[in-house]
Write an enzyme that holds these catalytic residues in place. Structure first.
Site, short mmCIF file in Angstrom:
data_model
loop_
_atom_site.label_atom_id
_atom_site.label_comp_id
_atom_site.label_asym_id
_atom_site.label_seq_id
_atom_site.Cartn_x
_atom_site.Cartn_y
_atom_site.Cartn_z
N PRO A 33 -41.92 56.06 14.59
CA PRO A 33 -41.43 55.36 14.45
C PRO A 33 -41.96 55.81 12.36
O PRO A 33 -43.58 54.47 12.69
CB PRO A 33 -39.94 54.42 14.09
CG PRO A 33 -40.67 53.71 15.52
CD PRO A 33 -41.98 55.28 15.85
N GLY A 34 -41.38 55.35 11.30
CA GLY A 34 -42.38 55.66 10.29
C GLY A 34 -43.16 56.31 9.55
O GLY A 34 -44.10 55.96 8.86
N THR A 35 -43.64 56.96 10.03
CA THR A 35 -44.87 58.47 10.29
C THR A 35 -43.76 59.27 9.03
O THR A 35 -44.48 59.78 8.51
CB THR A 35 -44.87 59.45 11.73
OG1 THR A 35 -43.47 59.68 11.57
CG2 THR A 35 -45.63 58.13 12.56
N GLY A 36 -42.38 59.59 8.79
CA GLY A 36 -42.00 60.59 7.47
C GLY A 36 -41.09 61.83 7.30
O GLY A 36 -41.45 62.35 7.15
N ASP A 45 -52.73 35.89 24.61
CA ASP A 45 -54.06 36.66 24.77
C ASP A 45 -53.77 37.09 26.08
O ASP A 45 -53.87 38.35 27.19
CB ASP A 45 -55.02 35.26 25.06
CG ASP A 45 -55.43 34.67 23.52
OD1 ASP A 45 -55.18 35.88 22.51
OD2 ASP A 45 -55.75 33.50 22.92
N HIS A 73 -60.13 26.77 20.61
CA HIS A 73 -59.97 28.25 20.48
C HIS A 73 -59.87 29.60 19.45
O HIS A 73 -60.45 30.77 20.00
CB HIS A 73 -58.21 28.34 20.60
CG HIS A 73 -57.40 29.43 21.04
ND1 HIS A 73 -57.26 29.21 22.35
CD2 HIS A 73 -56.90 30.61 20.97
CE1 HIS A 73 -56.11 29.90 23.20
NE2 HIS A 73 -56.52 30.83 21.97
N GLU A 74 -59.71 29.83 18.30
CA GLU A 74 -60.54 30.34 17.69
C GLU A 74 -61.66 30.72 17.44
O GLU A 74 -62.24 32.23 17.58
CB GLU A 74 -59.12 30.08 16.04
CG GLU A 74 -58.21 29.72 16.27
CD GLU A 74 -57.53 31.51 17.22
OE1 GLU A 74 -57.58 32.50 16.53
OE2 GLU A 74 -55.98 31.48 17.82
N HIS A 114 -62.90 32.97 20.44
CA HIS A 114 -62.94 34.66 20.25
C HIS A 114 -62.91 34.70 18.88
O HIS A 114 -64.15 36.19 19.47
CB HIS A 114 -61.02 34.94 19.67
CG HIS A 114 -59.06 34.31 20.27
ND1 HIS A 114 -59.73 34.74 21.85
CD2 HIS A 114 -58.48 33.64 20.04
CE1 HIS A 114 -58.46 34.75 21.79
NE2 HIS A 114 -58.03 33.78 21.26
#
EC number: 3.4.24.-
Length: 646
Positions: free
Chosen positions: A239-242, A535, A459-460, A463
């Protein structure tokens, strides 16, 4: 050089035929009334005459009684009130009385004065103290009004019915126009014309369709050697590729009428309507040849026959598909009618639809690469004032995986942000802020406790730190503890280049980095929270695909275990049947757990070893709330990132 095809006079289209024989159409607008219509009217009037007295009896709620019973109750002083109209008397008893032939006691009554009259009635009523009301006899006007009230709705309904029949006969589309095609016609004018210059980033697809354009412009070039153009071209892609834009560009380049219709518009609740619309669409297209018919979302009507378990609409969809198959294989390709269709579910299409002679050419519209994204951005920023120092190639490099529709939305969001900030042009900051808003979500003004902020920061940080330390991990561009979307914090990682193959080491690095937040919480606080839900979903999907699709488990082996044909540009189909045994499913679950457990152990080990860096990064996040890549590298002591050798 003059093309003979363009000099040929075009057959009259719907617009030119609309005003032909205008006087004749006005004189015979109603057309002949069929004889059965008069029978319907007579039956309706008779039913109305028979049913109306039952539904609307005179004296609502009153029971007809003999005149002698009325006189008897009057003598017993049980009559409270009467209303006289000519020889009819309606009234109400003081106490309900039992009347022969009626099960329930009667309170309201109606009776009639005998023809020979009753001269003593009025004096008796006055003597008993009965309230007497008098209504005048019905006049000629009230009689006509009563007739109109009784028969008027039936007559109006009959006239409306005749009007609908005349409209259906004049349009030749059936009652209510259900069989009429809903295709929208676009004529390529200079103001609305779409060309290949408006389509960027999908050069391979444009080259495939250039032959179609050449055929529409120069059909003799192919016909003189006996060649025929493909009757159907199927555009396949995410979807959305034109795909729709590409089809309109083909029509704009060729300069021919363009009929557009969605696959879902063919199918209705009434069986046979879809097939009628297909016939009408192709008849209209033949009169406008050379032209293009574009069917968007073809999978709505082109699904494999016999594969649906739904009862409603199943026969109607198959009839529509059968009619489409007949039309595509039944008209002469030299008439210049070309069918374009778009879908992102090619796996569910009926094989008869894809065979040579129908949709025998397939054009895959893939996601654009870095160069393609740059060209798409250049197209969408034509009318957007940009900062002279802005490098669109940097934006293209930062948007891997985005399709044309996403990039158009990105340009629009950046322009809105610049306007909101009172700028005269759109700069780099606007683009990257818009990109964060699209990919991460809008910032939320959410008040959270200090303990929760500290947990989110660690937490971040888990990551981000693992994203920097692990080999082949995607670079960390930004980390924030400002709530965005549904997340309390976000670590933004994207690959520097478009990836088409994944190594096992890269996949394990992604799993380990995704588990870094959960590992940091357990390492620092000794407990875990629900913050790692997304996650865990990501790592489970990656690990399961490693086992079932990519042969990265020695115990399962080099086999592909996902159901065949159930994946497409929209992702896996959740309604699938498992094609392996319960014992093998147990092995798959065990191997998936093993990969995740090994990566989680690695995450705990790395974070425990780099605990000081983890603490420094978390404290910086608590102070600044958002950190970019360069700030993160300086805090953890990794120095400035070195550019990769060309």
């Amino acid at each position: 050089m003059t093309n003979n095809q363009t000099d040929r006079p075009r057959p009259p289209g719907p617009e030119s035929r609309r005003f032909d024989n205008n006087d004749k159409n006005n004189r015979n607008r109603w057309g002949p009334i069929p004889s059965w219509a008069w029978i319907v009217l007579i039956v309706a009037l008779l039913l109305n005459w028979l049913v109306a007295p039952i539904l609307f009896p005179e004296g609502k709620g009153a029971v007809s009684i003999p005149y002698t019973s009325f006189k008897q109750q009057l003598e017993n002083n049980n009559v409270a009130e009467v209303t006289t109209q000519a020889d009819k008397i309606t009234g109400e008893f003081k106490q309900a009385v039992k009347v022969p032939g009626v099960d329930q006691p009667v309170k309201r009554f109606v009776t009639h004065i005998p023809a020979f009259g009753d001269d003593q009635l009025m004096s008796q009523l006055d003597q008993k103290g009965v309230i007497v009301n008098v209504q005048p006899e019905s006049s000629t006007r009230s009689l006509l009004l009563s007739i109109l009230i009784s028969f008027g709705p039936t007559i109006l309904f009959f006239l409306l019915f005749l009007w609908l029949i005349s409209k259906a006969q004049s349009s030749q589309q059936g009652l209510f126009g259900l069989g009429k095609s809903r295709a929208k016609r676009y004529n390529a004018t200079e103001s609305t014309r779409v060309t290949f210059d408006d389509v960027a980033g999908i050069e391979e697809a444009k080259q495939e369709l250039a032959e179609i354009v050449d055929f529409l412009k120069n059909p003799q070039k192919y016909q003189r050697l006996g060649g025929t153009i493909p009757k159907g071209v199927l555009l396949i892609g995410p979807p959305g590729t034109g795909k729709t834009l590409l089809a309109r560009a083909v029509a704009g380049e060729a300069g021919v009428p363009f009929f557009s219709m969605s696959g879902s518009e063919f199918v209705e609740m009434i069986v046979g309507v879809g097939a009628a619309r297909v016939r009408e669409l192709f008849q209209q297209a033949k009169k406008e040849a050379p032209c293009i018919i574009f069917v968007d979302e073809l999978d709505a009507i082109g699904r494999r026959r016999g594969s649906s378990i739904n009862v409603g609409g199943h026969d109607e969809r198959e009839q529509t598909l059968n009619q489409l198959l007949v039309e595509m294989d039944g008209f002469d390709s030299r008439q210049g009618v070309i069918v374009l269709a778009a879908t992102n579910r090619p796996d569910v299409l009926d094989p008869a639809l894809l065979r040579p002679g129908r949709f025998d050419r397939r054009v895959v519209v893939q996601r654009p690469d870095k160069v393609g994204r740059l060209k798409i951005l250049q197209v969408h920023t034509r009318n957007v004032p940009l900062d002279p120092n802005l490098d669109l190639s940097e934006i293209a490099a930062a948007t891997p995986g985005l399709v044309g529709a996403d990039l158009r939305n990105l340009v629009n969001e950046a322009a809105l942000l610049a306007a909101r900030r009172g700028k005269n042009y759109v700069d780099r900051e606007d683009f990257f802020d818009a990109l964060e808003k699209i990919t991460l979500g809008a910032e939320r003004k959410l008040l959270i406790s200090e303990e929760d902020r500290r947990r989110v920061a660690y937490h971040e940080s888990g990551h981000a730190l693992l994203g920097l330390l692990l080999p082949e991990a995607d670079p960390v561009h930004k980390v924030t503890i400002i709530p965005r979307g549904q997340a309390l914090g976000v670590t933004y990682q994207t690959p520097e280049d478009d990836r088409y193959n994944y190594t096992e080491r890269y996949l394990r690095s992604r799993i380990t980095a995704a588990l870094g937040g959960r590992a940091a919480e357990e390492l620092v606080f000794g407990t875990v929270t629900t913050g790692a839900e997304n996650d865990l979903k990501q790592v489970t999907e990656i690990a399961r695909q490693m086992v079932t699709r990519w042969g990265m488990s020695k115990e399962v082996g080099l086999v592909y275990l996902s159901p065949d044909g159930q994946e497409d540009f929209l992702g896996p189909n959740p309604i699938t049947s498992r094609e392996y045994s319960e014992s093998l499913a147990t092995v798959i679950d065990r191997e998936t757990r093993r990969i995740i457990d090994e990566c989680y152990a690695e995450a705990l080990s790395l974070l425990n070893r780099e605990r000081q860096r983890l603490d420094n990064l978390a404290e910086a996040l608590l102070r600044e709330e958002s950190l970019d890549e360069q700030q993160i590298r300086e805090i953890v002591g990794l120095g400035e990132k070195q550019p990769e050798p060309a």
